[in-house]
Write a protein that holds these residues in place. Structure first.
Motif, short mmCIF file in Angstrom:
data_model
loop_
_atom_site.label_atom_id
_atom_site.label_comp_id
_atom_site.label_asym_id
_atom_site.label_seq_id
_atom_site.Cartn_x
_atom_site.Cartn_y
_atom_site.Cartn_z
N SER A 1 -0.63 2.82 -5.47
CA SER A 1 -1.45 2.35 -4.52
C SER A 1 -2.03 3.59 -3.57
O SER A 1 -3.10 3.70 -3.35
N ARG A 2 -1.20 4.46 -3.57
CA ARG A 2 -1.69 5.79 -2.87
C ARG A 2 -2.71 6.52 -3.62
O ARG A 2 -3.66 7.23 -3.25
N GLY B 1 0.91 -1.27 0.17
CA GLY B 1 0.03 0.04 0.03
C GLY B 1 0.86 1.15 0.00
O GLY B 1 0.23 2.29 0.07
N SER B 2 2.17 1.14 -0.04
CA SER B 2 3.15 2.42 -0.12
C SER B 2 3.50 2.90 -1.50
O SER B 2 4.14 3.73 -1.38
N ALA B 3 3.16 1.98 -2.63
CA ALA B 3 3.57 2.50 -3.76
C ALA B 3 2.88 3.37 -4.38
O ALA B 3 1.64 3.92 -3.77
N PRO B 4 3.31 4.47 -5.16
CA PRO B 4 2.80 5.56 -5.84
C PRO B 4 1.27 5.07 -6.12
O PRO B 4 0.20 6.13 -5.91
N ARG C 1 -6.71 7.38 -3.25
CA ARG C 1 -7.29 8.82 -3.27
C ARG C 1 -8.52 8.73 -4.16
O ARG C 1 -9.56 9.58 -3.98
#
Length: 276
Positions: free
Chosen positions: A6-7, A1-4, A11
């Protein structure tokens, strides 16, 4: 969940699905749902040998079709297609160069930001791979097996089956563009279900979109991969959908019997803002 990706997906309200078909790593470290369609570990060096055997190519192609069916059956209404692989822009350059009939230099980009020396090595690799690709241009599966890879075969199968299932797809970078170009050779009407999310600046992507007659929705030069460029086009598509929904023709309804006419009601401020 920390990859661009995923973020951004969190959103914009999208769901991220990862499918491993040929990552050069031990599958034991991945969740079962990620490796469910795995074909092999890594791919052959395409400038000197085939990336896949004929059987592996078919398996990868069918894996992509299966994923498209799974998403369509699950009620997915739009797919933002991404990719993740080391050296994948080199493979994409070979496929686009072979199908567009161009030389290596015309489809060799900078990828992740390589310098001139590495660019020349990459260009030579694409040149040698093009020599191996040209004899099998008439057979798209053979082309994917010779100078593609399991991920490219899977994405091609996914794009074609998504079109069959009427599932719209937004392409991301040069990899998905190259796969779309291969898929077009198999079914020339399939691109009606695809849209180009963005222009990454890769020369091979520009040539592929020109051949596919697809116009990128955005031109931001995003080279991050993972589907980030396609995902950034999602708000634009959502806004377009909202506008078109408001402008859709209303169903006919007969007018009620005439009675005492009421004075016309002035629109409220909220109504005016909504129209704006």
């Amino acid at each position: 969940g920390s990859a661009p990706v995923s973020r951004l997906a969190a959103r914009y309200g999208a769901r991220v699905r990862v499918v491993d078909v040929a990552v050069d790593a031990d599958p034991a470290g991945f969740p079962d749902e990620v490796v469910a369609h795995r074909v092999r570990r890594g791919s052959g060096r395409i400038d000197v040998e085939d990336a896949l055997t004929a059987q592996e190519t078919v398996r990868a192609f069918r894996a992509g079709m299966a994923v498209a069916d799974e998403e369509a059956d699950a009620g997915t209404d739009l797919v933002l297609l991404g990719d993740l692989g080391v050296g994948s822009t080199t493979v994409a350059g070979v496929l686009v160069g072979a199908l567009c009939g161009t030389d290596a230099a015309a489809v060799t980009g900078r990828g992740s930001g390589i310098d001139d020396r590495v660019w020349m090595v990459k260009c030579a690799t694409i040149r040698d791979s093009l020599r191996r690709a040209r004899p099998v241009l008439g057979d798209q599966l053979a082309l994917l097996g010779a100078t593609g890879g399991a991920d490219f075969a899977a994405i091609t199968g996914f794009l074609l089956q998504a079109a069959v299932r009427r599932l719209p797809v937004v392409l991301d970078g040069v990899v998905s563009a190259a796969c779309a170009l291969v898929a077009q050779r198999i079914a020339f009407r399939a691109p009606e279900w695809w849209r180009a999310g963005q222009s990454s600046g890769e020369p091979a992507q520009a040539k592929a979109y020109d051949r596919l007659t697809l116009t990128p929705l955005q031109d931001q030069g995003i080279t991050m991969g993972e589907g980030v460029g396609a995902l950034l086009a999602l708000p634009l598509l959502q806004a377009a959908g909202d506008v078109l929904a408001d402008e859709a023709p209303k169903p006919f309804a007969p007018e009620p019997p005439s009675g005492p006419k009421e004075q016309p009601k002035l629109p409220s401020a909220a109504d005016l803002l909504r129209k704006l």
